[in-house]
Write a protein that holds these residues in place. Structure first.
Motif, short mmCIF file in Angstrom:
data_model
loop_
_atom_site.label_atom_id
_atom_site.label_comp_id
_atom_site.label_asym_id
_atom_site.label_seq_id
_atom_site.Cartn_x
_atom_site.Cartn_y
_atom_site.Cartn_z
N SER A 1 0.90 4.09 -2.83
CA SER A 1 0.52 5.48 -2.59
C SER A 1 1.65 6.42 -3.00
N ALA B 1 0.83 -1.21 0.00
CA ALA B 1 0.00 0.00 0.00
C ALA B 1 0.86 1.26 0.00
N THR B 2 1.99 1.22 0.79
CA THR B 2 2.87 2.40 0.84
C THR B 2 3.49 2.65 -0.52
N GLY C 1 1.30 6.76 -6.62
CA GLY C 1 0.16 7.62 -6.91
C GLY C 1 0.50 9.09 -6.75
#
Ligand code: ZN
Ligand code: ZN
Length: 349
Positions: free
Chosen positions: A13, A9-10, A16
């Protein structure tokens, strides 16, 4: 010590965020984010931006000759030297509102970006043919650029559609400014308080070569084009707020020519030949003082110099008690002249 572990997830992100940053940079290039300087169009002032302060000699800091004038909802460009279009877009100037290009003469350093400026302004919203003004011969220059870019224009329309890129926006309309030998100036555009005047200058053997004066809201700017010290420039510049004048250091160019000639390099003669159709610093400063201009901006610097400290060479011959202000121009120099006042601000983008 355990190595740091990044969760999926890190990592996602971070990717992103990088993507958003890039998207924002691209939006800025299209004028959707700062720097977006379209407010200069309608704030009532006359704006002058040096979009190219260089010359045919290469410089990483100076594009070819180009001066933008923005007032009354319109932008005009006086000459479009190589590299100038990129400057206009990087600074967020309102290229989609380009109302015309005013060519002083047809040396390559003054016309090199004509095709690119049509493309940049068309894709930024200009939907009608771009008016290109200049001395006799402008129709040939415009026809040549149009022929060179014709296929590209057809590709863009086929790919993006005529609704997005109206075909007329990909075209130019040439306007010849006729100036009789005995007539020193002529008003060729006068709309909504914006007045454009052309006058003959002296750049032999290139003839005719012209300079321009722009008047708006009680403020005024003259752009000399390429010329030796000219009585017509002086007449057109009486009391103007800004005179953008070309300059050539005779001392530096003579020394460079001498060195090349001594080494048997034929470019020495090419460089020496330029001495007879440009203006030396002392002559520019004398003209600015005699015409009582308020601010002299030296542009079209020959030669471009590698360090700002060396640019004092262009101030040589300026009287200590000169009545006018004077600056060495730089790409991105912006002078704002609010209407009907004596105010003036100078910044560099
Ligand atoms: Zn020239
Ligand atoms: Zn030139």
């Amino acid at each position: 010590m355990r190595p740091t572990r990044h969760s999926a997830a890190t990592v996602l992100s971070a990717a992103g965020a990088a993507c958003l940053l890039l998207a924002s940079a691209v939006e800025a290039q299209f004028g959707a984010r700062p720097p977006n300087r379209s407010s200069l169009l309608d704030d009532g002032a006359l704006h002058v931006v040096i979009c190219g302060s260089g010359s045919p000699l290469p410089s990483a800091e100076r594009a070819g000759p180009c001066t933008a004038v923005i007032a009354g909802g319109r932008m005009f460009l006086i000459d479009v030297g190589p590299g100038s279009t990129e400057n206009l877009r990087l600074w967020g100037l309102p290229v989609g509102r380009l109302a015309g290009v005013l060519l002083t003469h047809f040396h390559s350093d003054h016309i090199g970006e004509l095709g690119e400026v049509v493309f940049a302004s068309w894709t930024s919203g200009r939907a009608v043919p771009l008016d290109v003004y200049g001395p006799a011969g402008v129709d040939r220059v415009v026809a040549g650029f149009q022929a060179a870019y014709e296929l590209d224009v057809s590709y863009r329309i086929a790919h993006h559609g005529a609704d997005l890129l109206p075909p007329d926006g990909g075209k130019m309309a040439a306007h010849t400014i006729e100036l009789a030998e005995d007539a020193s100036s002529r008003v060729f555009y006068d709309e909504d308080g914006l007045k454009l005047t052309a006058f003959l200058v002296e750049h032999e053997p290139i003839a005719p070569a012209i300079g321009y004066r722009i008047d708006y809201g009680g403020r005024s700017v003259v752009v000399s084009g390429d010329t030796i010290r000219s009585a017509n420039v002086e007449a057109a510049s009486q009391g103007v707020d800004v005179l953008v004048h070309e300059v050539l250091s005779g001392a530096l160019i003579s020394a460079a020519a001498q060195a090349l000639e001594s080494a048997g390099n034929p470019q020495g003669t090419l460089i020496r030949d330029t001495l007879d159709y440009h203006t030396f610093p002392a002559d520019v400063h004398a003209l600015a003082a005699d015409a009582k201009v308020k601010l002299l901006v030296l542009s079209h610097l020959v030669p471009p110099l590698p360090a700002a400290q060396a640019e004092g060479v262009f101030m040589r011959g300026r009287a200590e008690d000169a009545p006018n202000d004077a600056v060495v121009g730089a790409d991105g120099m912006h002078i704002a002249l609010p209407a009907n006042s004596d105010e003036r601000t100078i910044e560099t983008f």
